[in-house]
Design a protein around this motif. Structure first.
Motif, PDB file in Angstrom:
ATOM      1  N   VAL A   1       2.091  14.085 -26.349  1.00 26.30           N
ATOM      2  CA  VAL A   1       2.347  15.931 -25.598  1.00 26.30           C
ATOM      3  C   VAL A   1       3.609  15.970 -24.923  1.00 26.30           C
ATOM      4  CG1 VAL A   1       1.472  17.269 -24.637  1.00 26.30           C
ATOM      5  CG2 VAL A   1      -0.448  16.306 -25.540  1.00 26.30           C
ATOM      6  N   PRO A   2       4.216  16.768 -26.454  1.00 25.03           N
ATOM      7  CA  PRO A   2       6.226  16.635 -25.508  1.00 25.03           C
ATOM      8  C   PRO A   2       5.947  17.542 -24.101  1.00 25.03           C
ATOM      9  CG  PRO A   2       5.377  18.339 -27.260  1.00 25.03           C
ATOM     10  CD  PRO A   2       4.199  17.621 -27.111  1.00 25.03           C
ATOM     11  N   ASP A   3       7.158  17.162 -24.064  1.00 23.52           N
ATOM     12  CA  ASP A   3       7.481  18.179 -22.736  1.00 23.52           C
ATOM     13  C   ASP A   3       8.023  19.055 -22.708  1.00 23.52           C
ATOM     14  OD1 ASP A   3       8.312  18.756 -19.978  1.00 23.52           O
ATOM     15  OD2 ASP A   3       9.784  17.260 -19.210  1.00 23.52           O
ATOM     16  N   MET A   4       7.363  20.207 -23.178  1.00 22.24           N
ATOM     17  CA  MET A   4       7.799  21.869 -23.507  1.00 22.24           C
ATOM     18  C   MET A   4       9.286  22.321 -22.764  1.00 22.24           C
ATOM     19  SD  MET A   4       6.047  22.436 -25.643  1.00 22.24           S
ATOM     20  CE  MET A   4       5.726  24.317 -25.698  1.00 22.24           C
ATOM     21  N   ALA A   5       9.620  21.574 -21.414  1.00 21.82           N
ATOM     22  CA  ALA A   5      10.557  22.328 -20.723  1.00 21.82           C
ATOM     23  C   ALA A   5      11.424  21.163 -20.911  1.00 21.82           C
ATOM     24  CB  ALA A   5      10.094  22.191 -19.012  1.00 21.82           C
ATOM     25  N   SER A   6      12.049  20.310 -20.935  1.00 22.17           N
ATOM     26  CA  SER A   6      12.908  19.446 -22.386  1.00 22.17           C
ATOM     27  C   SER A   6      13.644  19.411 -23.447  1.00 22.17           C
ATOM     28  CB  SER A   6      12.477  18.636 -21.096  1.00 22.17           C
ATOM     29  OG  SER A   6      11.898  17.916 -21.892  1.00 22.17           O
ATOM     30  N   GLN A   7      12.018  19.551 -24.038  1.00 22.76           N
ATOM     31  CA  GLN A   7      12.249  20.206 -25.753  1.00 22.76           C
ATOM     32  C   GLN A   7      12.269  21.020 -26.052  1.00 22.76           C
ATOM     33  OE1 GLN A   7       9.301  15.961 -25.485  1.00 22.76           O
ATOM     34  NE2 GLN A   7      10.385  16.534 -27.481  1.00 22.76           N
ATOM     35  N   GLU A   8      13.360  21.258 -27.149  1.00 20.66           N
ATOM     36  CA  GLU A   8      13.481  22.563 -27.864  1.00 20.66           C
ATOM     37  C   GLU A   8      11.971  22.659 -28.554  1.00 20.66           C
ATOM     38  OE1 GLU A   8      17.012  23.281 -29.911  1.00 20.66           O
ATOM     39  OE2 GLU A   8      17.800  22.843 -28.006  1.00 20.66           O
ATOM     40  N   ILE A   9      11.016  23.330 -28.381  1.00 20.56           N
ATOM     41  CA  ILE A   9       9.633  23.179 -28.736  1.00 20.56           C
ATOM     42  C   ILE A   9       9.054  24.583 -28.881  1.00 20.56           C
ATOM     43  CG2 ILE A   9       7.322  22.489 -29.453  1.00 20.56           C
ATOM     44  CD1 ILE A   9       8.268  19.691 -28.758  1.00 20.56           C
ATOM     45  N   ASP A  10       8.700  25.669 -29.823  1.00 17.29           N
ATOM     46  CA  ASP A  10       8.407  27.292 -29.551  1.00 17.29           C
ATOM     47  C   ASP A  10       6.705  26.998 -29.107  1.00 17.29           C
ATOM     48  OD1 ASP A  10      10.725  28.500 -30.335  1.00 17.29           O
ATOM     49  OD2 ASP A  10      10.482  27.467 -31.999  1.00 17.29           O
ATOM     50  N   LEU A  11       6.197  26.205 -29.254  1.00 11.56           N
ATOM     51  CA  LEU A  11       4.488  26.088 -29.141  1.00 11.56           C
ATOM     52  C   LEU A  11       4.143  24.132 -29.897  1.00 11.56           C
ATOM     53  CD1 LEU A  11       2.637  28.724 -29.333  1.00 11.56           C
ATOM     54  CD2 LEU A  11       2.357  28.295 -31.596  1.00 11.56           C
ATOM     55  N   CYS A  12       3.179  24.555 -29.082  1.00  7.11           N
ATOM     56  CA  CYS A  12       2.658  23.073 -28.541  1.00  7.11           C
ATOM     57  C   CYS A  12       1.049  22.924 -28.762  1.00  7.11           C
ATOM     58  CB  CYS A  12       2.895  22.871 -27.739  1.00  7.11           C
ATOM     59  SG  CYS A  12       1.249  20.441 -27.718  1.00  7.11           S
ATOM     60  N   LEU A  13       0.850  22.428 -30.567  1.00  3.19           N
ATOM     61  CA  LEU A  13      -0.438  22.972 -30.599  1.00  3.19           C
ATOM     62  C   LEU A  13      -1.475  21.319 -31.164  1.00  3.19           C
ATOM     63  CD1 LEU A  13      -2.837  24.778 -32.448  1.00  3.19           C
ATOM     64  CD2 LEU A  13      -1.604  24.003 -33.978  1.00  3.19           C
ATOM     65  N   ARG A  14      -2.675  21.103 -30.012  1.00  4.84           N
ATOM     66  CA  ARG A  14      -3.445  19.748 -30.205  1.00  4.84           C
ATOM     67  C   ARG A  14      -4.254  20.150 -29.355  1.00  4.84           C
ATOM     68  NH1 ARG A  14       2.213  16.288 -30.647  1.00  4.84           N
ATOM     69  NH2 ARG A  14       0.125  14.514 -29.993  1.00  4.84           N
ATOM     70  N   ASP A  15      -5.412  19.320 -28.757  1.00  5.03           N
ATOM     71  CA  ASP A  15      -6.631  19.027 -28.141  1.00  5.03           C
ATOM     72  C   ASP A  15      -5.882  18.612 -26.767  1.00  5.03           C
ATOM     73  OD1 ASP A  15      -5.487  16.025 -29.022  1.00  5.03           O
ATOM     74  OD2 ASP A  15      -7.968  15.718 -29.107  1.00  5.03           O
ATOM     75  N   GLU A  16      -7.178  18.847 -26.432  1.00  2.00           N
ATOM     76  CA  GLU A  16      -7.059  18.013 -24.534  1.00  2.00           C
ATOM     77  C   GLU A  16      -5.665  18.294 -23.942  1.00  2.00           C
ATOM     78  OE1 GLU A  16      -9.450  17.355 -23.446  1.00  2.00           O
ATOM     79  OE2 GLU A  16     -10.527  18.092 -24.996  1.00  2.00           O
ATOM     80  N   LEU A  17      -5.225  19.692 -24.252  1.00  2.00           N
ATOM     81  CA  LEU A  17      -4.003  19.770 -23.605  1.00  2.00           C
ATOM     82  C   LEU A  17      -3.570  19.555 -21.922  1.00  2.00           C
ATOM     83  CD1 LEU A  17      -2.399  22.070 -26.016  1.00  2.00           C
ATOM     84  CD2 LEU A  17      -0.982  19.697 -25.300  1.00  2.00           C
ATOM     85  N   SER A  18      -2.549  19.396 -21.577  1.00  4.93           N
ATOM     86  CA  SER A  18      -2.860  20.513 -20.185  1.00  4.93           C
ATOM     87  C   SER A  18      -2.216  21.805 -19.274  1.00  4.93           C
ATOM     88  CB  SER A  18      -2.730  18.933 -18.989  1.00  4.93           C
ATOM     89  OG  SER A  18      -2.923  17.519 -19.486  1.00  4.93           O
ATOM     90  N   GLU A  19      -2.161  21.776 -18.495  1.00  2.00           N
ATOM     91  CA  GLU A  19      -1.414  23.735 -18.144  1.00  2.00           C
ATOM     92  C   GLU A  19       0.205  22.149 -17.897  1.00  2.00           C
ATOM     93  OE1 GLU A  19      -1.581  26.587 -18.145  1.00  2.00           O
ATOM     94  OE2 GLU A  19      -3.735  26.050 -18.124  1.00  2.00           O
ATOM     95  N   GLN A  20       1.248  23.020 -18.472  1.00  2.00           N
ATOM     96  CA  GLN A  20       2.490  22.828 -18.712  1.00  2.00           C
ATOM     97  C   GLN A  20       3.550  23.806 -17.585  1.00  2.00           C
ATOM     98  OE1 GLN A  20       5.029  20.837 -20.842  1.00  2.00           O
ATOM     99  NE2 GLN A  20       3.452  19.525 -21.927  1.00  2.00           N
ATOM    100  N   ALA A  21       4.620  23.803 -17.333  1.00  2.00           N
ATOM    101  CA  ALA A  21       5.361  24.449 -16.338  1.00  2.00           C
ATOM    102  C   ALA A  21       5.846  25.802 -16.968  1.00  2.00           C
ATOM    103  CB  ALA A  21       5.842  24.273 -15.113  1.00  2.00           C
ATOM    104  N   HIS A  22       5.781  26.990 -17.021  1.00  3.66           N
ATOM    105  CA  HIS A  22       6.049  27.695 -17.861  1.00  3.66           C
ATOM    106  C   HIS A  22       5.882  28.644 -18.903  1.00  3.66           C
ATOM    107  CE1 HIS A  22       9.080  28.196 -14.517  1.00  3.66           C
ATOM    108  NE2 HIS A  22       9.356  26.907 -14.869  1.00  3.66           N
ATOM    109  N   CYS A  23       4.106  27.998 -19.208  1.00  4.48           N
ATOM    110  CA  CYS A  23       3.980  27.538 -20.547  1.00  4.48           C
ATOM    111  C   CYS A  23       2.743  29.089 -20.882  1.00  4.48           C
ATOM    112  CB  CYS A  23       3.564  26.657 -21.385  1.00  4.48           C
ATOM    113  SG  CYS A  23       5.142  26.101 -21.253  1.00  4.48           S
ATOM    114  N   HIS A  24       2.163  29.199 -21.287  1.00  2.00           N
ATOM    115  CA  HIS A  24       1.087  29.714 -21.664  1.00  2.00           C
ATOM    116  C   HIS A  24       0.333  29.223 -22.311  1.00  2.00           C
ATOM    117  CE1 HIS A  24      -2.097  32.837 -22.507  1.00  2.00           C
ATOM    118  NE2 HIS A  24      -1.654  32.859 -23.811  1.00  2.00           N
ATOM    119  N   TYR A  25      -0.937  29.344 -22.411  1.00  2.00           N
ATOM    120  CA  TYR A  25      -2.254  28.505 -22.446  1.00  2.00           C
ATOM    121  C   TYR A  25      -2.418  29.173 -23.226  1.00  2.00           C
ATOM    122  CZ  TYR A  25      -6.588  25.374 -23.471  1.00  2.00           C
ATOM    123  OH  TYR A  25      -7.137  24.645 -24.807  1.00  2.00           O
TER     124      TYR A  25
END
Length: 290
Positions: free
Chosen positions: A133-157
């Protein structure tokens, strides 16, 4: 490594002169005067403290050192040009970077991306796959689509699908051969929930990637404990068949960084994703699927 590099302009002048066999033709190609090219070559020779060309009147030929340097500079400039050209992909105004696992990309998204393209031909999807799972805060990713995702800061799940795990096999698979995955895709939990005795012989292929595990089952190598979601296309095509009890699997969803929430490209892709997952047959939990 050199502390001081020769000027790139001198290397370009040298490469052109070596390739064309002429200071005059090199000057024409680079829109410089012949004296400017000659001066660049002399500066380079002074820097390297050895001649790069044999000069006979108006004709020139590479010295041994010049031929060696030309091979290096030619490759250097080619790689530099290719690297600069690659940067064009970052300038696409309607690009959408979607991170997902290789298994979900191959078995779920790829079969449906043509339909998304038909609806939104103006959006360029960059499908970036990774095992972790990438770090959404440090990587230029618009959307992360996976299983068993955990909440990340400044992200909507957003949850999308509750999966199931069940035995899957092709018609060609030997009845006594099993394929083994890792984590959820190991057979031990399936036997525990189904209150069945695991076989004493655990011989067979092992796979770390659930997508490759399904591919192996589709190739007739044996029976796999696979994902209902990931196997959807293979089951619809009649390549794989469910043969036993379905137990709870992963929960699939996406994380969207707040910086991407206002982009219409992200909103369009999320709406398409939610529609796609809502149209999938629900996982048959607690049933002996067929």
């Amino acid at each position: 490594m050199l502390k001081h590099w020769p000027p790139l302009s001198a290397l370009r002048g040298f490469e052109a002169a070596a390739r064309l066999g002429s200071f005059h033709r090199a000057a024409e190609e680079l829109h410089l005067s012949q004296s400017a090219i000659s001066q660049q070559i002399r500066q380079l020779e002074d820097y390297l403290q050895q001649p790069l060309f044999h000069r006979q009147g108006r004709s020139i030929s590479l010295s041994d050192a010049g031929a060696d340097l030309y091979a290096t500079v030619d490759e250097l400039l080619l790689n530099l040009a290719a690297g600069i050209h690659r940067l064009e992909q970052y300038r696409k105004p309607n690009q959408l970077i979607v991170n997902t696992s290789p298994a979900l990309a191959r078995h779920v998204l790829l079969p449906h991306l043509a339909a998304f393209r038909a609806e939104h031909s103006e959006i360029d999807v960059w499908l970036y796959t990774s095992d972790s799972v990438p770090d959404m805060a440090s990587q230029e990713i618009d959307l992360c689509l996976r299983d068993e995702l955990s909440e990340q800061a400044h992200c909507h799940y957003q949850a999308l699908f509750s999966d199931a795990l069940l035995p899957l096999r092709s018609a060609q698979a030997p009845s006594d051969t099993r394929l083994y995955g890792e984590g959820l895709y190991d057979w031990s939990r399936w036997h525990a929930l189904g209150k069945t005795q695991p076989p004493t012989d655990c011989k067979g292929f092992n796979f770390s990637d659930p997508g490759v595990l399904l591919d192996a089952a589709a190739q007739g190598l044996g029976e796999a404990l696979g994902s209902w979601l990931l196997s959807s296309t293979l089951r619809e095509q009649g390549i794989l068949h469910a043969t036993g009890l379905a137990i709870p699997g992963s929960r699939w969803g996406y994380l969207m960084h707040q910086s991407s929430q206002g982009r219409w490209q992200t909103q369009a892709f999320c709406q398409w994703l939610e529609r796609l997952f809502s149209q999938l047959p629900p996982a048959p939990l607690g049933e002996h699927a067929r």
